[in-house]
Design an enzyme around this catalytic site. Structure first.
Site, mmCIF file in Angstrom:
data_model
loop_
_atom_site.group_PDB
_atom_site.id
_atom_site.type_symbol
_atom_site.label_atom_id
_atom_site.label_comp_id
_atom_site.label_asym_id
_atom_site.label_seq_id
_atom_site.Cartn_x
_atom_site.Cartn_y
_atom_site.Cartn_z
ATOM 1 C CB CYS A 184 -0.285 2.454 4.068
ATOM 2 S SG CYS A 184 -1.864 1.855 3.557
ATOM 3 C CG ASP A 185 3.407 1.168 4.320
ATOM 4 O OD1 ASP A 185 2.841 1.609 5.325
ATOM 5 O OD2 ASP A 185 3.283 -0.011 3.924
ATOM 6 C CB CYS A 187 -0.911 -0.025 1.226
ATOM 7 S SG CYS A 187 -1.877 1.478 1.414
#
Ligand SMILES: Cc1cc2nc3c(=O)[nH]c(=O)nc-3n(C[C@H](O)[C@H](O)[C@H](O)COP(=O)(O)OP(=O)(O)OC[C@H]3O[C@@H](n4cnc5c(N)ncnc54)[C@H](O)[C@@H]3O)c2cc1C
Lengths: 86, 255
Positions: B135-136, B132
Site C-alpha cells: 500500500c505505502d 502494508c
C-alpha cells in the site's frame, strides 16, 4: 468545501474506495472532489505530507480541516467531510 | 429493533461466504462490517491460490463476493459491533450506530496486524509506521526504510520494498530502529479481532475463538468462521469453507 482523494492504481484499498468516492460525488454535488494519483503528482502528495494511501483530506477555504487514511464506507466519508445525505 | 435470523459480524471472505449460504437457505441475514468489505485480503495485488481466478486482486475478489451475497438477498451494513448478549429471543447485537436482534450469530471478525511495541513506536518518533508495504511502499521511492519482523510476511515485504527503496534495513521485534530509516514497515504477525466477544464465547490464550471444524463455539447459537477461529491453516479457501459450515450449522440451529 473540497475533498482530496490521494490514490494509486496499484493500491487495493484505493480500488475499493473508487465506487464509494463516486457515490459520494453523486450524493454531494456541492462538494468539489479531487482524485489525485500520487504517481503522477508526487509534489502534491509531498506538499500534503501523504505517507499512506488511500488518504482523504478535507479542505475548507483551502485550509485542511480533517484527514483520514484507509478504506472506509460512505457513511464514514460523509462524517469526515461533515455532510449528511438527504 | 430490527430482527434477523442470522447476523454475521465481519464482511471478509468468511463472513461474505456465510452470507451467501444463509441467503440461499432462505433465512434473513445481516452482515455488519466496521471498515470495508473484503477484510485483510484487499491489500493483496496478486492471489495465486484462489481456485478458478488466477492472479485476481484481493479488491476484485472481494467486490465479486460482496455483489454475489447482495444479489442473493443478504443485507450488508457498515457498523462496528461492540457487544453481543444472549437474550430470551436470541441475541442482542449492539453496534456503534444501531442495535439489532438475531436468532443466531456468526463471528467472522478475522485478524488485525499486531501493533509495533511501545518501545519501537517511541523510537520511530514522527516517522510513518505502515502495516502494508504494497500500500505505502511507493511513497518511499529512493529512500531508506526498515522492516520489522522475522516471519514470512516480513520476508515478502522486504522483497517488495527492495525494488523501491534505496535501502531496506531488517530488524526484529525490539531492536532499535535505524536512525536514517524514513518509514517503518511492520510485519510481526496478526491478532484475532475478538476482544469485544470475550464474554460471549471461549477464547484460547492467544484470543482465537475456540471451535473445531464444525465452527460451533462454547455458546449454542454462536458460530465462528475464518481467521479468528482456532485452526491450522488460515487462508482464503479455508475462510470460505468455514463460512459455508458456520452458515449451515446456524440454519440447522434455527430449525
Ligand atoms: C498480506 C497478506 C497476504 C495474504 N495472501 C493470501 C493469499 O495469497 N492466499 C490466501 O489464501 N490467503 C492469503 N492471506 C490470508 C487471507 O487474507 C485470510 O486468511 C482471509 O482473508 C481471512 O478472511 P476472514 O474473513 O476470516 O477475516 P478478515 O479478512 O480479517 O475479515 C474480517 C472482517 O471483520 C471486520 N470486523 C472485525 N471486527 C469487527 C467488529 N467488531 N464489527 C464489525 N466488523 C468487524 C473487519 O473489518 C474485517 O473486514 C493473506 C493475508 C495477508 C495479511
Amino acid at each position: 468545501m473540497e475533498l482530496i482523494d490521494f490514490y494509486a492504481d496499484w493500491c487495493g484499498p484505493c480500488q475499493m474506495m473508487k465506487p464509494v468516492v463516486e457515490e459520494f460525488e453523486k450524493a454531494h454535488p456541492e462538494i468539489t472532489v479531487k482524485s489525485i494519483n500520487i504517481d503522477d503528482e508526487e509534489e502534491l502528495a509531498e506538499k500534503y505530507g501523504v505517507s499512506s494511501i488511500p488518504c482523504f483530506v478535507v479542505l475548507k477555504d483551502g485550509e485542511e480541516v480533517a484527514r483520514e487514511v484507509g478504506a472506509m464506507p460512505l457513511k464514514k466519508l460523509e462524517k469526515l467531510v461533515g455532510v449528511k445525505r438527504g | 429493533m430490527k430482527k434477523y435470523d442470522v447476523i454475521i459480524v465481519g464482511a471478509g471472505i468468511a463472513g461474505l461466504t456465510a452470507a451467501i449460504y444463509v441467503s440461499r437457505a432462505g433465512k434473513s441475514v445481516l452482515v455488519l462490517e466496521s471498515t470495508m468489505q473484503g477484510g485483510q485480503i484487499i491489500n493483496t495485488i496478486n492471489i495465486e491460490n484462489w481456485p478458478g481466478d488466477f492472479k485476481v486482486s484481493g479488491a476484485e475478489l472481494s467486490q465479486k463476493i460482496y455483489k454475489q451475497a447482495e444479489g442473493l438477498g443478504a443485507e450488508i451494513d457498515f457498523d462496528n459491533v461492540e457487544k453481543i448478549e444472549k437474550i430470551t429471543e436470541g441475541f442482542r447485537v449492539v453496534a456503534e450506530d444501531d442495535e439489532y436482534i438475531a436468532g443466531a450469530i456468526i463471528l467472522a471478525v478475522g485478524a488485525d496486524p499486531r501493533k509495533l511495541s511501545e518501545k519501537q513506536t517511541q523510537d520511530a518518533g514522527k516517522r510513518p509506521i505502515s502495516y502494508c508495504a504494497t500500500c505505502d511502499g511507493a511513497l518511499y521511492k529512493g529512500k531508506p526504510v526498515v522492516v520489522v519482523g522475522s516471519g514470512n510476511t516480513a520476508k515478502h515485504e522486504m522483497e517488495y520494498l527492495q525494488n523501491i527503496a534505496s535501502k531496506v534495513y531488517h530488524i526484529h521485534h525490539d531492536d532499535p530502529i535505524p536512525e536514517d530509516a524514513e518509514a517503518v514497515f511492520v510485519a510481526i504477525g496478526r491478532v484475532p479481532a475478538t476482544g469485544n466477544f470475550a464474554d460471549l464465547v471461549d477464547l484460547d490464550e492467544r484470543g482465537y475463538v475456540v471451535a473445531g471444524e464444525d465452527c460451533k463455539t462454547s455458546t449454542p447459537g454462536v458460530f465462528v468462521a475464518g481467521d479468528c477461529r482456532t485452526k491450522e491453516i488460515r487462508q482464503l479457501v479455508t475462510a470460505a469453507a468455514d463460512g459455508a459450515v458456520a452458515a449451515t450449522e446456524a440454519c440447522r440451529y434455527l430449525g
